[in-house]
Design an enzyme around this catalytic site. Structure first.
Site, PDB file in Angstrom:
ATOM      1  N   HIS A  18     -35.603  22.627 -11.299  1.00 23.19           N
ATOM      2  CA  HIS A  18     -36.660  23.406 -10.659  1.00 23.19           C
ATOM      3  C   HIS A  18     -37.853  23.481 -11.599  1.00 23.19           C
ATOM      4  CE1 HIS A  18     -36.019  27.803 -12.264  1.00 23.19           C
ATOM      5  NE2 HIS A  18     -35.867  26.927 -13.221  1.00 23.19           N
ATOM      6  N   HIS A  43     -37.156  21.161 -15.024  1.00 21.69           N
ATOM      7  CA  HIS A  43     -36.057  21.238 -15.988  1.00 21.69           C
ATOM      8  C   HIS A  43     -34.826  21.667 -15.205  1.00 21.69           C
ATOM      9  CE1 HIS A  43     -37.635  25.352 -15.713  1.00 21.69           C
ATOM     10  NE2 HIS A  43     -36.373  25.727 -15.896  1.00 21.69           N
ATOM     11  N   HIS A  45     -30.784  23.511 -14.617  1.00 16.75           N
ATOM     12  CA  HIS A  45     -29.837  24.589 -14.918  1.00 16.75           C
ATOM     13  C   HIS A  45     -28.493  24.268 -14.288  1.00 16.75           C
ATOM     14  CE1 HIS A  45     -32.766  27.533 -16.396  1.00 16.75           C
ATOM     15  NE2 HIS A  45     -33.567  27.152 -15.409  1.00 16.75           N
ATOM     16  N   GLU A 131     -28.572  31.986 -14.013  1.00 16.54           N
ATOM     17  CA  GLU A 131     -29.349  30.805 -14.379  1.00 16.54           C
ATOM     18  C   GLU A 131     -28.863  30.269 -15.718  1.00 16.54           C
ATOM     19  OE1 GLU A 131     -33.861  30.380 -12.999  1.00 16.54           O
ATOM     20  OE2 GLU A 131     -33.645  31.119 -15.036  1.00 16.54           O
TER      21      GLU A 131
HETATM   22 NI    NI Z   1     -35.547  27.402 -15.190  1.00 20.74          NI
END
Ligand code: NI
Length: 144
Positions: A18, A43, A45, A131
């Site tokens: 995202h 990047h 997650h 996250e």
């Molecule tokens: Ni992020």
């Protein structure tokens, strides 16, 4: 004796990319607000989602609801659309939302809540989105 109410939890994980970016703000403002999370190409997650359902324990089954059914709902409504996707570009139900964990939790609620409500005996109580190991958000649904 009244029927006890219990919360049951199903956890799923998915990997996604995202970018935190508000198109209504300038590039400078976006960089200032989101820092490295504003990186242009995004990047990733490893997200963890806990879906918590609350309700009475059915004396006939000993269950609040069938956890296999709950797992199916969460996979269909959240994991399948999001896993190995770019959340800003590939997921229709996130279109127009800044892809923070807060907004993901609200969007996931909107997806899963009708599936739980259909059962009729229990209700969605909480969506938790991790996250990272140390950062997570909780959404308890719209205020009555
Ligand atoms: Ni992020």
């Amino acid at each position: 004796m009244s029927t006890p109410e219990v919360e049951i939890v199903h956890r799923e994980e998915f990997a996604a990319a995202h970018r935190l970016h508000n198109p209504a703000l300038s590039d400078d403002e976006n960089r200032r607000i989101y820092g490295i999370c504003n990186n242009e190409r995004g990047h990733g997650h490893n997200y963890v989602v806990d879906v918590v359902v609350r309700g009475p324990v059915d004396p006939r089954t000993g269950m609040v609801m069938n956890l296999v059914d709950l797992a199916g709902f969460v996979r269909e409504e959240i994991v399948q659309p999001c896993d190995h996707k770019h959340l800003n570009h590939d997921v229709a139900f996130l279109e127009g939302r800044i892809t923070t964990a807060e907004n993901l939790a609200v969007a996931f609620w909107e997806r899963v809540e009708p599936r739980i409500a259909e059962i009729g005996t229990c209700r969605l109580h909480r969506i938790r989105v991790y996250e990272s190991r140390t950062n997570f958000v909780d959404y308890l649904g719209p205020r009555p």
